[in-house]
Design a protein around this motif. Structure first.
Motif, PDB file in Angstrom:
ATOM      1  N   MET A 162       0.828  -1.208   0.000  1.00  0.00           N
ATOM      2  CA  MET A 162       0.000   0.000   0.000  1.00  0.00           C
ATOM      3  C   MET A 162       0.861   1.256   0.000  1.00  0.00           C
ATOM      4  N   LEU A 163       1.945   1.255   0.788  1.00  0.00           N
ATOM      5  CA  LEU A 163       2.836   2.421   0.819  1.00  0.00           C
ATOM      6  C   LEU A 163       3.493   2.642  -0.540  1.00  0.00           C
ATOM      7  N   ILE A 164       4.021   1.547  -1.117  1.00  0.00           N
ATOM      8  CA  ILE A 164       4.686   1.665  -2.426  1.00  0.00           C
ATOM      9  C   ILE A 164       3.691   2.136  -3.485  1.00  0.00           C
ATOM     10  N   ARG A 165       2.476   1.601  -3.427  1.00  0.00           N
ATOM     11  CA  ARG A 165       1.459   2.007  -4.397  1.00  0.00           C
ATOM     12  C   ARG A 165       1.086   3.482  -4.216  1.00  0.00           C
ATOM     13  N   SER A 166       0.940   3.917  -2.943  1.00  0.00           N
ATOM     14  CA  SER A 166       0.612   5.325  -2.696  1.00  0.00           C
ATOM     15  C   SER A 166       1.733   6.253  -3.145  1.00  0.00           C
ATOM     16  N   PHE A 167       2.991   5.769  -3.152  1.00  0.00           N
ATOM     17  CA  PHE A 167       4.115   6.597  -3.600  1.00  0.00           C
ATOM     18  C   PHE A 167       4.310   6.512  -5.115  1.00  0.00           C
ATOM     19  N   MET A 168       4.205   5.280  -5.653  1.00  0.00           N
ATOM     20  CA  MET A 168       4.547   5.073  -7.063  1.00  0.00           C
ATOM     21  C   MET A 168       3.500   5.661  -8.000  1.00  0.00           C
ATOM     22  N   THR A 169       2.212   5.667  -7.574  1.00  0.00           N
ATOM     23  CA  THR A 169       1.167   6.183  -8.466  1.00  0.00           C
ATOM     24  C   THR A 169       1.381   7.660  -8.798  1.00  0.00           C
ATOM     25  N   PRO A 170       1.511   8.560  -7.777  1.00  0.00           N
ATOM     26  CA  PRO A 170       1.774   9.970  -8.140  1.00  0.00           C
ATOM     27  C   PRO A 170       3.133  10.178  -8.788  1.00  0.00           C
ATOM     28  N   VAL A 171       4.143   9.372  -8.370  1.00  0.00           N
ATOM     29  CA  VAL A 171       5.471   9.508  -8.985  1.00  0.00           C
ATOM     30  C   VAL A 171       5.396   9.135 -10.463  1.00  0.00           C
ATOM     31  N   GLY A 172       4.631   8.074 -10.770  1.00  0.00           N
ATOM     32  CA  GLY A 172       4.484   7.669 -12.175  1.00  0.00           C
ATOM     33  C   GLY A 172       3.774   8.742 -12.994  1.00  0.00           C
ATOM     34  N   LYS A 207      13.790  -1.286   2.097  1.00  0.00           N
ATOM     35  CA  LYS A 207      14.135  -1.467   0.676  1.00  0.00           C
ATOM     36  C   LYS A 207      13.095  -0.830  -0.225  1.00  0.00           C
ATOM     37  N   GLY A 208      11.822  -1.016   0.106  1.00  0.00           N
ATOM     38  CA  GLY A 208      10.769  -0.409  -0.721  1.00  0.00           C
ATOM     39  C   GLY A 208      10.869   1.097  -0.737  1.00  0.00           C
ATOM     40  N   PHE A 209      11.156   1.676   0.431  1.00  0.00           N
ATOM     41  CA  PHE A 209      11.298   3.134   0.489  1.00  0.00           C
ATOM     42  C   PHE A 209      12.532   3.588  -0.274  1.00  0.00           C
ATOM     43  N   ALA A 210      13.598   2.759  -0.289  1.00  0.00           N
ATOM     44  CA  ALA A 210      14.796   3.101  -1.065  1.00  0.00           C
ATOM     45  C   ALA A 210      14.472   3.160  -2.552  1.00  0.00           C
ATOM     46  N   VAL A 211      13.608   2.247  -3.031  1.00  0.00           N
ATOM     47  CA  VAL A 211      13.197   2.288  -4.446  1.00  0.00           C
ATOM     48  C   VAL A 211      12.462   3.585  -4.741  1.00  0.00           C
ATOM     49  N   ILE A 212      11.590   3.991  -3.808  1.00  0.00           N
ATOM     50  CA  ILE A 212      10.852   5.248  -3.992  1.00  0.00           C
ATOM     51  C   ILE A 212      11.817   6.420  -4.032  1.00  0.00           C
ATOM     52  N   ALA A 213      12.775   6.426  -3.097  1.00  0.00           N
ATOM     53  CA  ALA A 213      13.757   7.513  -3.055  1.00  0.00           C
ATOM     54  C   ALA A 213      14.545   7.587  -4.365  1.00  0.00           C
ATOM     55  N   ASP A 214      14.903   6.426  -4.918  1.00  0.00           N
ATOM     56  CA  ASP A 214      15.647   6.415  -6.177  1.00  0.00           C
ATOM     57  C   ASP A 214      14.808   6.973  -7.323  1.00  0.00           C
ATOM     58  N   GLU A 215      13.474   6.608  -7.329  1.00  0.00           N
ATOM     59  CA  GLU A 215      12.601   7.131  -8.370  1.00  0.00           C
ATOM     60  C   GLU A 215      12.444   8.647  -8.240  1.00  0.00           C
ATOM     61  N   VAL A 216      12.334   9.127  -7.013  1.00  0.00           N
ATOM     62  CA  VAL A 216      12.234  10.578  -6.803  1.00  0.00           C
ATOM     63  C   VAL A 216      13.505  11.270  -7.271  1.00  0.00           C
ATOM     64  N   ARG A 217      14.670  10.643  -7.017  1.00  0.00           N
ATOM     65  CA  ARG A 217      15.929  11.244  -7.464  1.00  0.00           C
ATOM     66  C   ARG A 217      15.982  11.315  -8.998  1.00  0.00           C
ATOM     67  N   HIS A 218      15.565  10.211  -9.675  1.00  0.00           N
ATOM     68  CA  HIS A 218      15.521  10.263 -11.143  1.00  0.00           C
ATOM     69  C   HIS A 218      14.569  11.352 -11.622  1.00  0.00           C
ATOM     70  N   LEU A 219      13.448  11.480 -10.912  1.00  0.00           N
ATOM     71  CA  LEU A 219      12.475  12.504 -11.281  1.00  0.00           C
ATOM     72  C   LEU A 219      13.075  13.888 -11.146  1.00  0.00           C
ATOM     73  N   SER A 220      13.809  14.142 -10.049  1.00  0.00           N
ATOM     74  CA  SER A 220      14.441  15.454  -9.865  1.00  0.00           C
ATOM     75  C   SER A 220      15.479  15.717 -10.948  1.00  0.00           C
ATOM     76  N   VAL A 221      16.236  14.677 -11.356  1.00  0.00           N
ATOM     77  CA  VAL A 221      17.239  14.844 -12.427  1.00  0.00           C
ATOM     78  C   VAL A 221      16.560  15.220 -13.744  1.00  0.00           C
ATOM     79  N   GLN A 222      15.434  14.505 -14.064  1.00  0.00           N
ATOM     80  CA  GLN A 222      14.710  14.830 -15.292  1.00  0.00           C
ATOM     81  C   GLN A 222      14.154  16.249 -15.247  1.00  0.00           C
ATOM     82  N   THR A 223      13.642  16.639 -14.053  1.00  0.00           N
ATOM     83  CA  THR A 223      13.120  18.006 -13.917  1.00  0.00           C
ATOM     84  C   THR A 223      14.228  19.026 -14.131  1.00  0.00           C
ATOM     85  N   ASN A 224      15.402  18.766 -13.587  1.00  0.00           N
ATOM     86  CA  ASN A 224      16.538  19.688 -13.749  1.00  0.00           C
ATOM     87  C   ASN A 224      16.950  19.793 -15.215  1.00  0.00           C
TER      88      ASN A 224
END
Length: 608
Positions: free
Chosen positions: A213-223, A422-439
């Motif tokens: 549920m946590l990963i889904r709540s994070f990954m949906t808006p991140v996606g 580990k699941g939160f680390a995956v989210i953190a990595d996706e957020v980092r990629h997102l910030s790089v793309q935004t930059n």
């Protein structure tokens, strides 16, 4: 200010993690407490089992003491040796001590058996005391002593057997209690193990569900945010996330939607300004063409005036040379004065026509100056909007940097959490990629805005030069009007003088000397007229060059507006089923502009 919408029950990422780990902690605490309770019950059961085992051992010891007491009593009865009584008394004291150790719950059969055994032990002690009394009674004869000893011994044997039987029942009860306690202990251990297994499985399943549920709540808006950024990086500014959540990612999505909306509005304003710039450049080209055409008429008029002034000078010289033959050629002078009068009227009309043309040129120049001012104001507004876009791009860069720092902190916390993070680390990595793309996207936008600002700076320089050229043109037009006024006054004077000559031809003979002076004055005026015409011709040449520069600058303005449209067309800010696209507008504006430029070039070629 952005107003965030969303369900108040949707928690932020921080509170989701706090509540999730709190729930897991409470479950582990509940399981630990329940397990501790069960362990306490097992310990109590083991203590009870130990107590029952000690009871059974004590009962076995009592059985052994009863047998030894029976042997001691039998030995005493057979030998009648009072010294053997000490051994019996020692065993009797041990029996009393062991009986005191044994205890059963009240109102149970075992408790009643214990009480019976204690009563029998008392009776047995009484019989033994009587036996000792009989052996120590000297008043009795030996036969009576033997009979009483035998009778007491028989009772003691019967009571001993009864005590052994009672003790056997007590041993059975203690053994049953010990066995029950052992069975209960094993049962409690089995229940505890089962509960541990079930609790572990339940906690594992709950943790998996909570993590999912946590990963889904994070990954949906991140996606959604990642997909929107991908589309925007390709130039589509119509993307909106519209996140219903109010957590950190939801607020980031709302800020992202607001930023895209602001950029889209600014691009719309920029597009409108570019369209106005294209319209102004088109109008400017038309005005330049009209001005060039009017200037050509002025040049032709000035050439005609120059020809007339030359002829006038020639005729004045001829008049000076023919003064001696004036009397003989009066009629010819009359004819020439008529021609001169006609020529002066023509010159007067041409002068007035040139003055009207110069006045029209001044009005056209004023209209051009107004158009240039409008274009310059629109350009300044465009520069301000470009600055706003640059500041928004810098805000996007700062947001991406803060998001990258947040992702790094989240990755550190996930690493500290170990396997559960580990699941939160995956989210953190996706957020980092997102910030790089935004930059990267913000850098791309900043580069485009920088190029646009450079083009606008060049365009501002061109506009300033154009304004200066228009001011010079206005000054030259005023000088031309003044020159035409002087020419008009001169031609009026010439016409008046020619009329006087025509009226006073008959008086020529009498005023020959005055005629020479008049001819000299006419020659001077003709020279002044020729000089004025030359000055006007030079001014007209400079004005023609300025008009050529204005036409070229109008073409450059049109090219800059087209380049601006091309830069804006990189982004998609409207739906596909809308009005005509900016590219079509470019094509519509480009053809008339090209025709005006060609016509202006032809007019300039004719003027040269």
């Amino acid at each position: 200010m952005i107003r965030l919408k969303g369900n108040p029950l949707h928690f932020s990422m921080k509170w989701k993690l706090i509540l999730s780990f709190s729930a897991i902690t409470l479950i582990f605490l509940g399981v630990a407490l329940y397990q501790g309770n069960k362990i306490s019950e097992v310990e109590r059961s083991m203590e009870k089992q130990k107590t029952e085992m000690e009871k059974r051992i004590t009962v076995s010891t009592i059985t052994q003491l009863l047998q030894e007491m029976n042997r001691a009593e039998s030995a005493l009865a057979e030998s009648s040796d009072v010294e053997l009584a000490g051994q019996f008394k020692d065993k009797q004291q041990q029996l009393a001590s062991e009986l005191a150790k044994v205890n059963f719950e009240a109102d149970t059969p075992a408790f009643k058996v214990l009480q019976q055994l204690r009563t029998q032990a008392g009776e047995y002690k009484g019989i033994f005391d009587k036996l000792l009394g009989v052996m120590g009674d000297a008043s009795l004869d030996p036969l009576t002593v033997l009979e009483q000893i035998d009778d007491l011994h028989t009772k003691a044997l019967a009571l001993s057997q009864s005590m052994l039987k009672t003790n056997g029942e007590l041993y059975t009860a203690a053994a049953d209690n010990a066995e029950k306690a052992q069975s209960y202990s094993f049962l409690m251990l089995d229940h505890t193990v089962s509960i541990i297994v079930y609790a572990a499985v339940g906690v594992f399943l709950f943790t998996l569900l909570l993590g999912w549920m946590l990963i889904r709540s994070f990954m949906t808006p991140v996606g959604k945010l990642q997909a929107a950024l991908k589309e925007i990086s390709e130039g589509d500014l119509r993307q909106q996330i519209n996140s219903p959540y109010n957590d950190e990612l939801g607020r980031l999505s709302h800020h992202f939607d607001h930023m895209v909306s602001r950029v889209r509005d600014m691009l719309r304003q920029t597009l409108s300004a570019a369209s106005s710039l294209a319209d102004y450049s088109h109008s400017f080209q038309q005005s330049s063409a009209i001005t060039a055409h009017a200037n050509q008429e002025i040049l032709r008029t000035i050439q005609e005036i120059s020809v007339g002034a030359g002829q006038q000078a020639v005729q004045s010289e001829q008049s000076s040379e023919l003064l001696q033959e004036l009397e003989r050629e009066v009629h010819e002078i009359t004819d020439h004065t008529g021609v001169m009068l006609t020529t002066s009227e023509t010159a007067n009309r041409n002068t007035r026509k040139g003055s009207e043309t110069v006045t029209a040129l001044r009005e056209i120049s004023a209209h051009s100056r107004t158009s240039i001012n409008k274009v310059y104001d629109a350009l300044e507004k465009l520069v301000q909007q470009s600055g706003d876009i640059s500041r928004i791009t810098n805000s996007i860069t700062e947001i991406s940097k803060q998001t990258n720092i947040l992702s790094l902190n989240a990755a550190i916390e996930a690493a500290r959490a170990g396997a559960s993070g580990k699941g939160f680390a995956v989210i953190a990595d996706e957020v980092r990629h997102l910030s790089v793309q935004t930059n990267d996207s913000s850098i791309h936008i900043s580069r485009i805005i920088s190029e646009l600002q450079i083009s606008m700076a060049d365009f501002q320089q061109y506009m300033l030069e154009t304004k200066k050229s228009l001011e010079d043109q206005d000054h030259q037009v005023e000088e031309t009007l003044a020159s035409f006024g002087a020419i008009d006054e001169s031609i009026t004077g010439i016409s008046r003088q020619i009329g006087q000559i025509h009226q006073k031809v008959e008086q020529t003979r009498k005023i020959n000397s005055r005629l020479a002076e008049s001819v000299h004055s006419v020659a001077s005026v003709a020279e002044q007229t020729a000089a004025g015409v030359q000055e006007v011709n030079a001014s007209s040449t400079q004005q023609d060059q300025a008009i050529s520069d204005i036409a070229r600058q109008a073409v450059e303005i049109n090219e800059i507006s087209q380049q601006l449209f091309k830069e804006i067309n990189v982004f998609k800010i409207e739906e596909q089923t809308g009005p005509e696209t900016p590219a079509g507008l470019l094509l519509i504006l480009d053809e008339p502009a090209r025709e005006d430029a060609e016509s202006t070039g032809e007019l300039l070629a004719v003027g040269e």
